[in-house]
Design a protein around this motif. Structure first.
Motif: not given
Length: 149
Positions: A47-48, A50-52, A54-55
């Motif tokens: 999840l981290a 994926l968030a990176a 997207i960011a």
């Protein structure tokens, strides 16, 4: 007749030895606990990541269309025989050349315009940034003898 079962002596509450396998598996209770921790940690890392991603996409998309100081071309120090008049947006609107000069050819590559300008006995290639209206570089064309091979 009533039978009383002592909960402290039942099989469900008796501690198992550390190397005893769970029935129907090849794992010990300690290994199952470690697997649960590993699955949770890997899920959080996924999840981290994926968030990176997207960011990063949002950051790169926010830079589109913005100019940085490093992208700005350096102005030429030589007198400019080709005078440009930029419009308010910074794009090139008009191009003026001396009366005895002639544009022999031109080529457009993205937002750069290369002009082959000839006047009197001189000729040069002038590269103009169409976004800013400024001369990016100049290349004087020497009409001397060709270099020996």
């Amino acid at each position: 007749m009533t039978t009383t079962v002592d909960p402290e002596k039942s099989q469900a509450n008796t501690p198992r030895p550390a190397d005893e396998r769970i029935e129907g598996t090849v794992f010990t209770p300690r290994q199952v606990g470690m697997l649960k921790v590993a699955v949770v940690v890997m899920g959080v890392m996924l999840l981290a990541g994926l968030a990176a991603v997207i960011a990063g996409m949002i950051f790169q998309a926010s830079k589109v269309g913005k100019k940085s100081a490093a992208d700005a071309p350096a102005a030429a120090a030589a007198p400019d025989p080709v005078a440009m008049e930029p419009v308010a947006s910074g794009a090139l609107e008009a191009l003026s050349i001396p009366g005895d000069a002639q544009v022999v050819s031109m080529s457009l590559d993205g937002h750069f315009l290369a002009l082959h300008v000839r006047w009197r006995d001189d000729a040069e290639i002038v590269v103009v940034d169409m976004r800013t209206g400024k001369v990016v570089s100049r290349l004087n064309i020497d009409k001397g003898a060709p270099p020996a091979r």
